[in-house]
Design a protein around this motif. Sequence first.
Motif, PDB file in Angstrom:
ATOM      1  N   ILE A   1      68.464  18.096  95.466  1.00 35.96           N
ATOM      2  CA  ILE A   1      70.361  17.483  95.506  1.00 35.96           C
ATOM      3  C   ILE A   1      70.475  18.410  96.721  1.00 35.96           C
ATOM      4  CG2 ILE A   1      71.752  19.613  94.428  1.00 35.96           C
ATOM      5  CD1 ILE A   1      70.021  18.469  92.089  1.00 35.96           C
ATOM      6  N   SER A   2      70.004  18.288  97.497  1.00 34.30           N
ATOM      7  CA  SER A   2      70.535  19.215  99.705  1.00 34.30           C
ATOM      8  C   SER A   2      69.311  18.574  99.944  1.00 34.30           C
ATOM      9  CB  SER A   2      71.230  20.507  99.059  1.00 34.30           C
ATOM     10  OG  SER A   2      71.621  20.976 100.431  1.00 34.30           O
ATOM     11  N   SER A   3      69.448  17.748 100.922  1.00 35.59           N
ATOM     12  CA  SER A   3      68.383  17.676 101.928  1.00 35.59           C
ATOM     13  C   SER A   3      69.237  16.226 102.704  1.00 35.59           C
ATOM     14  CB  SER A   3      67.016  16.222 101.570  1.00 35.59           C
ATOM     15  OG  SER A   3      67.346  15.673 100.368  1.00 35.59           O
ATOM     16  N   GLN A   4      68.488  15.454 103.839  1.00 30.14           N
ATOM     17  CA  GLN A   4      68.791  14.363 104.433  1.00 30.14           C
ATOM     18  C   GLN A   4      69.912  13.121 103.479  1.00 30.14           C
ATOM     19  OE1 GLN A   4      69.995  13.466 107.500  1.00 30.14           O
ATOM     20  NE2 GLN A   4      69.242  15.455 108.111  1.00 30.14           N
ATOM     21  N   ILE A   5      68.850  12.775 102.143  1.00 29.60           N
ATOM     22  CA  ILE A   5      68.938  11.987 101.129  1.00 29.60           C
ATOM     23  C   ILE A   5      68.831  11.871 100.022  1.00 29.60           C
ATOM     24  CG2 ILE A   5      66.971  10.667 101.995  1.00 29.60           C
ATOM     25  CD1 ILE A   5      68.004   7.909 100.985  1.00 29.60           C
ATOM     26  N   ASP A   6      69.735  12.813  99.684  1.00 30.13           N
ATOM     27  CA  ASP A   6      69.817  13.453  98.355  1.00 30.13           C
ATOM     28  C   ASP A   6      70.736  12.795  97.222  1.00 30.13           C
ATOM     29  OD1 ASP A   6      72.370  13.981  99.002  1.00 30.13           O
ATOM     30  OD2 ASP A   6      71.213  15.880  99.753  1.00 30.13           O
TER      31      ASP A   6
ATOM     32  N   ILE B   1      60.507  15.337  98.638  1.00 28.90           N
ATOM     33  CA  ILE B   1      59.778  14.283  98.053  1.00 28.90           C
ATOM     34  C   ILE B   1      60.190  12.897  99.641  1.00 28.90           C
ATOM     35  CG2 ILE B   1      61.972  14.486  96.303  1.00 28.90           C
ATOM     36  CD1 ILE B   1      64.398  13.851  98.249  1.00 28.90           C
ATOM     37  N   ALA B   2      59.504  12.004  98.834  1.00 26.52           N
ATOM     38  CA  ALA B   2      59.684  10.897  99.814  1.00 26.52           C
ATOM     39  C   ALA B   2      59.967   9.524  99.512  1.00 26.52           C
ATOM     40  CB  ALA B   2      57.682  11.154 100.701  1.00 26.52           C
ATOM     41  N   PHE B   3      59.681   8.581 100.617  1.00 27.72           N
ATOM     42  CA  PHE B   3      59.927   6.953 100.692  1.00 27.72           C
ATOM     43  C   PHE B   3      58.667   6.594 100.853  1.00 27.72           C
ATOM     44  CE2 PHE B   3      63.653   9.644 101.249  1.00 27.72           C
ATOM     45  CZ  PHE B   3      63.918   9.420  99.547  1.00 27.72           C
ATOM     46  N   LYS B   4      58.287   5.188  99.945  1.00 26.45           N
ATOM     47  CA  LYS B   4      57.731   4.615 100.272  1.00 26.45           C
ATOM     48  C   LYS B   4      57.949   4.038 101.285  1.00 26.45           C
ATOM     49  CE  LYS B   4      55.410   4.574  95.019  1.00 26.45           C
ATOM     50  NZ  LYS B   4      55.693   3.283  94.417  1.00 26.45           N
ATOM     51  N   VAL B   5      57.078   3.012 102.007  1.00 26.85           N
ATOM     52  CA  VAL B   5      57.855   2.104 103.429  1.00 26.85           C
ATOM     53  C   VAL B   5      58.312   1.260 102.838  1.00 26.85           C
ATOM     54  CG1 VAL B   5      55.076   0.622 103.578  1.00 26.85           C
ATOM     55  CG2 VAL B   5      56.783   1.450 105.339  1.00 26.85           C
ATOM     56  N   GLN B   6      57.579   0.472 101.607  1.00 28.12           N
ATOM     57  CA  GLN B   6      58.218  -0.979 101.382  1.00 28.12           C
ATOM     58  C   GLN B   6      59.553  -0.851 100.829  1.00 28.12           C
ATOM     59  OE1 GLN B   6      55.939   1.082  99.968  1.00 28.12           O
ATOM     60  NE2 GLN B   6      55.080  -0.305  97.390  1.00 28.12           N
ATOM     61  N   GLY B   7      60.616   0.459 101.008  1.00 29.22           N
ATOM     62  CA  GLY B   7      61.431   0.310 100.428  1.00 29.22           C
ATOM     63  C   GLY B   7      62.294   1.187 102.057  1.00 29.22           C
ATOM     64  N   MET B   8      61.792   1.294 102.704  1.00 35.30           N
ATOM     65  CA  MET B   8      62.065   1.643 104.276  1.00 35.30           C
ATOM     66  C   MET B   8      63.705   1.158 105.037  1.00 35.30           C
ATOM     67  SD  MET B   8      60.580   2.339 108.056  1.00 35.30           S
ATOM     68  CE  MET B   8      61.344   0.418 108.540  1.00 35.30           C
ATOM     69  N   HIS B   9      64.159   0.018 104.875  1.00 32.23           N
ATOM     70  CA  HIS B   9      65.549  -0.704 104.967  1.00 32.23           C
ATOM     71  C   HIS B   9      66.150  -0.059 104.383  1.00 32.23           C
ATOM     72  CE1 HIS B   9      62.645  -2.823 107.785  1.00 32.23           C
ATOM     73  NE2 HIS B   9      62.677  -3.125 107.533  1.00 32.23           N
ATOM     74  N   ALA B  10      66.003   0.100 102.902  1.00 37.69           N
ATOM     75  CA  ALA B  10      67.466   0.607 102.013  1.00 37.69           C
ATOM     76  C   ALA B  10      67.313   1.822 102.290  1.00 37.69           C
ATOM     77  CB  ALA B  10      66.609   0.123 100.831  1.00 37.69           C
ATOM     78  N   VAL B  11      65.924   2.707 102.541  1.00 34.73           N
ATOM     79  CA  VAL B  11      66.962   3.960 103.604  1.00 34.73           C
ATOM     80  C   VAL B  11      67.634   3.896 104.874  1.00 34.73           C
ATOM     81  CG1 VAL B  11      66.199   6.668 103.970  1.00 34.73           C
ATOM     82  CG2 VAL B  11      65.063   5.108 102.159  1.00 34.73           C
ATOM     83  N   GLU B  12      67.137   3.377 105.575  1.00 35.85           N
ATOM     84  CA  GLU B  12      67.886   2.867 106.896  1.00 35.85           C
ATOM     85  C   GLU B  12      68.864   2.309 106.649  1.00 35.85           C
ATOM     86  OE1 GLU B  12      66.125   0.522 110.407  1.00 35.85           O
ATOM     87  OE2 GLU B  12      66.879  -1.052 109.197  1.00 35.85           O
ATOM     88  N   ASP B  13      69.761   1.839 105.327  1.00 40.85           N
ATOM     89  CA  ASP B  13      71.113   1.615 105.506  1.00 40.85           C
ATOM     90  C   ASP B  13      71.669   2.645 104.993  1.00 40.85           C
ATOM     91  OD1 ASP B  13      73.096  -0.651 104.962  1.00 40.85           O
ATOM     92  OD2 ASP B  13      72.361  -0.679 103.414  1.00 40.85           O
TER      93      ASP B  13
END
Length: 434
Positions: A163-168, A205-217
């Motif tokens: 609900i509340s973080s850098q990417i939520d 929560i975390a994000f798999k490295v395969q999707g890093m560029h989507a998070v970067e975007d």
Amino acid sequence: MTEKIEKVFRDPVHNYIHVDNEIIYDLINSAEFQRLRRIKQLGTSSFTFHGAEHSRFSHCLGVYYIAKEITEIFTEKYPDKWDDSENLVTWCAALLHDVGHGAYSHTFEMLFDTDHEAITVEIITDPRTEINAILRRVSPDFPEKVASVITHDYPNQQVVQLISSQIDADRMDYLLRDAYYTGVIYGQFDLTRILRVIIPVENGIAFKVQGMHAVEDYIVSRYQMYMQVYFHPASRAMEVILKQLLKRAKFLYEQDPTYFKLTSPRLIPFFDGSSDLFDYLALDDGVMNTYFQNWMSHSDKTLADLSTSFINRKLLKSVKFDKKDEDKLFLLRDIVAQCGFDPNYYTMVNSNFDLPYDFYRPNSEKPRTQIEILQKDGSMNELSELSTIVSALAGTTHGDNRFYYPKEITADNTLFSHEKKEFEKYIRNETFKP
């Protein structure tokens, strides 16, 4: 207590939003939540981006949708890492996270010292509200559980960070929604990909490295939306006018309360400092706009002019300046006064700054949660360690300081030819930047 139902909302951003839980559906139909239909998501931004008429209601539904999508993925794929008994509290917190926003929320808050997050908690926990009664059907302590997610005190940090973080769920919805309604492309990012790579971990929560560029975007999109939409100088000019006209009305109320009791009764508790929760809930953007239209005919020229400027979108102009030079603004204020404008109401400093991404600093006064990238070997890396783009943005503050003033002073064929020359002499130097 959480009987399954089948309801659907057609949403321009997420297509169909399914509601299959009776508690969620009843919360949506509560008076406090329905009020959000009458609160614009972007406040004065609709004066700049005419399509930005969307409401807090639609945003909160969108946050619920994203949170529900994530919890369903967690329940199916990560039963060893995610406790599905947390689903309902996550959905409720997502849906209600902005229920305390008020009329022209942020501007109103600055003037009348209200706090939408504190009011959100109050709406959830006050036994007099419909929302509280609905949540208590789950359990007597359920309202407090939902409220503790909003205040970040809930013991399960996975729920809090959704609900509340850098990417939520909140940020992901408002970027996509605000981009859609403002008509820009800056806020677009690959939500589908992010939902495929998000994963619950021990402390969040975390994000798999395969999707890093989507998070970067997503980070870059957030930066661009702040620079191009949220910090737009015209929207800020309207915020300035709104704040100044409310300040003038509050001052005049102390001289002649009878007029305001007749023309704007729901603001009286805020003028005299006696407001409670239900006074706050009685206000919305439409009520405020009606009051401003009433004030357009007030005998006080300043209030009438500021109200007219707000209703009819008559912008103030602005120049940028460095904070270290703020003491030099008195020169510009003096010229504004010489032209017959009260500088207490026709000039104002507005500062907007944002950190598009700030990596984790545990020793800082208010440490932010970082975005963790899960490597294939099970190790974790903070996003800015892997992304050169995010690294360039990390820890950097973006925005500006602006001095707002009446556009008549520097208009062509102005009545203030001498003052115009003096004014422009100052704003052409290195301190002030048109």
